[in-house]
Write an enzyme that holds these catalytic residues in place. Sequence first.
Site: not given
Length: 244
Positions: A61, A107, A127
Site C-alpha cells: 500500500a 492482500e 505490516e
Amino acid sequence: MSTVTVEERDDRVVVTLKRPDARNAVNMEMIGDLHDVCALLEASPKPMLLTGSDGVFAAGADIAELAARGREEALQGFNSRLFDRVSRLPQPTVAAVDGYALGGGAELAFACDIRIASQTAVFGNPEPGLGIIAAAGACWRLAGLVGASVAKQVLLGGIRLDAERAHQLGLVADVVPAVELPGAAHKLLDRMARSSAAALRLTKLVVDSPGGHPHVDDLAQAVLFETTDKRDRMARFLDGGRAR
C-alpha cells in the site's frame, strides 16, 4: 483511470496495475479506479485477469498515505472494503503475479480466486514492522488459503514466500517464467470461457458460502438444472461431442 489500464474482451476483462514510479503501490486513486472496475464487472459479469506492470504486481500500500491515516480512516477500511468487493465479483478472478506482491499488494492477490506466479514472484506481509497489522484481509484470508501455521509464519514471523514455496503450499496454481506468465494466465481463462458462465458463478457462490451446505448446493444445482445451457451441453456429451 490513471492508475490501471482496462482491456475489455468478449469473454474477459484484463486489468493492469500501473503506477511504475511507486512499484504499483495501492493508493487511494488506485482504490477508486479498482472500484470502477468492480462496478463494470458487477454490471456486466466476466472473468477478470489482474496483473501488474514493469515486473511488479504491487509492492504494498502507499506508505505515505498510511502514515497520514488515523483511527477514523482505519474504521472506514478503504483497502479492506475494496478487496472484499473484488473477492465477491460474480465471475472468477485470476491474479497473474510477477515480482513483488507485498502488504496490500499481497492482500489484493489473496482476494482473487486463483493466482499464477512468475518465477520471481514473492508474497509477504511486513505490516507489523510498520506498527500496523495486515488489516485488508491477510489476517484471515491467508489462513484460509495456506493454513494458520504458514499464515502466522508470514504475518508474525515476517517470512516471505517465493514462487516455488507458494506453489508447494497451494497459494498459486502454477509457476512459469515471467515471459510466459500472460500466456499461462490467459490459457486458464480460456478454459473458464469454455464453461457455463452460470455454472461458474454459482460454483463460486457455493464455494465461498460460509455455511448452509448441503442446502445451498441443492439450490444452486436446481437453478442450473433448469437452464437451456445445461441441457444443450449434456445432450452434446451424450451424442459423443465434447461439452464446451
